[in-house]
Enzyme design. Structure first.
Site, PDB file in Angstrom:
ATOM      1  N   TYR A 191     -71.927   7.970  -9.952  1.00  0.00           N
ATOM      2  CA  TYR A 191     -70.845   8.556 -10.759  1.00  0.00           C
ATOM      3  C   TYR A 191     -69.522   7.874 -10.420  1.00  0.00           C
ATOM      4  O   TYR A 191     -68.771   7.463 -11.305  1.00  0.00           O
ATOM      5  CB  TYR A 191     -70.726  10.060 -10.505  1.00  0.00           C
ATOM      6  CG  TYR A 191     -69.609  10.709 -11.284  1.00  0.00           C
ATOM      7  CD1 TYR A 191     -69.674  10.827 -12.668  1.00  0.00           C
ATOM      8  CD2 TYR A 191     -68.464  11.197 -10.642  1.00  0.00           C
ATOM      9  CE1 TYR A 191     -68.640  11.408 -13.402  1.00  0.00           C
ATOM     10  CE2 TYR A 191     -67.437  11.789 -11.361  1.00  0.00           C
ATOM     11  CZ  TYR A 191     -67.537  11.893 -12.743  1.00  0.00           C
ATOM     12  OH  TYR A 191     -66.503  12.463 -13.460  1.00  0.00           O
ATOM     13  N   ASN A 213     -66.699  18.235 -27.843  1.00  0.00           N
ATOM     14  CA  ASN A 213     -67.192  19.564 -28.185  1.00  0.00           C
ATOM     15  C   ASN A 213     -66.922  20.604 -27.105  1.00  0.00           C
ATOM     16  O   ASN A 213     -67.075  21.808 -27.340  1.00  0.00           O
ATOM     17  CB  ASN A 213     -68.698  19.521 -28.486  1.00  0.00           C
ATOM     18  CG  ASN A 213     -69.516  19.002 -27.320  1.00  0.00           C
ATOM     19  OD1 ASN A 213     -69.608  17.789 -27.160  1.00  0.00           O
ATOM     20  ND2 ASN A 213     -70.100  19.872 -26.521  1.00  0.00           N
TER      21      ASN A 213
END
Length: 297
Positions: free
Chosen positions: A169, A17
């Site tokens: 991460y 998106n």
């Protein structure tokens, strides 16, 4: 050589998106592919579909709900997709969570490892039957330059013994890279035509965080052009990995500039020792155990 015509090919892009995923969806739909934007936020997903159609009324795109931080959602998406489609040509494991405060997925995994790696691991395994029966299919998994210097801390995957956002991460992005490599190894070992390729976007504007101020500070905006590139440029390695005919599987694609931070896509060689066999095997086993997804090669 990039394929110009992807008509009648079905593509899934997770997290499409915005950012890299959106740009990849836009470009692959321009090449004629039917692109499924697999997104958590349905409102943003529908807006992205509308935006792509505004730029290209002939684009074949649709949105399907997928929350990679919820294995039930991953299973529901996969079963719905398999009921609706008979082939899957390209699966792009793009969605990512970057350096959030400590949090957990619906299944109790640390948020970054759970979403970035385990969610995609499960998704790929559940969609494997379609990939195997689709000629010329491939899986593209996004890693990051943050994998450099990272390690998989098997004794603290859930963050219960301490959490540092950037370290976790890096761990999740290293896991993405190792998964992509081992997936290709297993495809070849079992004589399966599907290939697996890893890539990364360098440093793109979508990866810059706003320091909690709601908007990127002006001084950082001025520096962006020096150490980052646009989302459209950052998406080029993904598009290359998804649509280049010369790739045979196992490659790692990234920008060709200094430090691989920006530039045009090229095959990149990870640092020595990254593909540690013991770590790769252990990661695969742990991932199967945690997700409950077994790969049926």
């Amino acid at each position: 050589m990039l394929k110009d015509n992807l008509s009648r090919q079905t593509v899934i892009i997770t997290g499409a998106n915005s950012g890299i995923g959106y740009e990849a969806a836009r470009k692959l739909s321009e090449k004629g592919a039917h692109v499924i934007l697999a997104v958590r936020n349905e409102q943003k997903g529908k807006a992205a579909v509308d935006s792509i159609l505004q730029g290209n009324s002939n684009a074949s795109v649709e949105m399907m709900k997928l929350d990679l931080a919820d294995l039930t959602s991953v299973r529901n998406f996969s079963s719905t997709f398999i009921e609706k489609f008979h082939q899957l040509h390209i699966l792009i494991n793009n969605a990512g969570v970057m350096i959030p405060p400590f949090g957990k997925t619906k299944d109790g995994f640390e948020l970054q490892f759970g979403s970035n790696h385990l969610g995609h691991f499960a998704l790929t395994g559940l969609l494997l039957p379609l990939l195997k029966k689709t000629p010329g299919s491939r899986v593209v998994t996004l890693s990051s330059i943050a994998h450099r210097g990272a390690a998989i801390d098997f004794d603290n995957l859930d963050g219960s013994k301490g959490y540092k956002a950037m370290r976790f991460y890096g761990q999740s992005k290293l896991a993405n890279l190792l998964f992509a490599k081992e997936l290709d190894n297993r495809f070849k070992e079992h004589g399966i035509e599907t290939i697996s390729v890893a890539c990364h976007p360098g440093i793109s504007n979508t990866n810059l965080f706003n320091l909690g101020k709601g908007e990127t500070p002006k001084y950082l905006k001025g520096l962006m052009k020096w150490f980052s590139q646009s989302a459209a440029m950052g998406a080029l390695p993904t598009i290359y990995a998804a649509a280049d005919d010369s790739l045979t599987g196992g490659e790692y694609i990234g920008p060709d500039g200094r430090g691989n931070r920006k530039g045009y896509p090229a095959i990149e060689i990870p640092a020595p020792g990254v593909y540690n066999e013991e770590t790769i095997t252990r990661l695969w086993t742990v991932s199967e155990e945690l997700t409950g997804v077994q790969f049926d090669f």
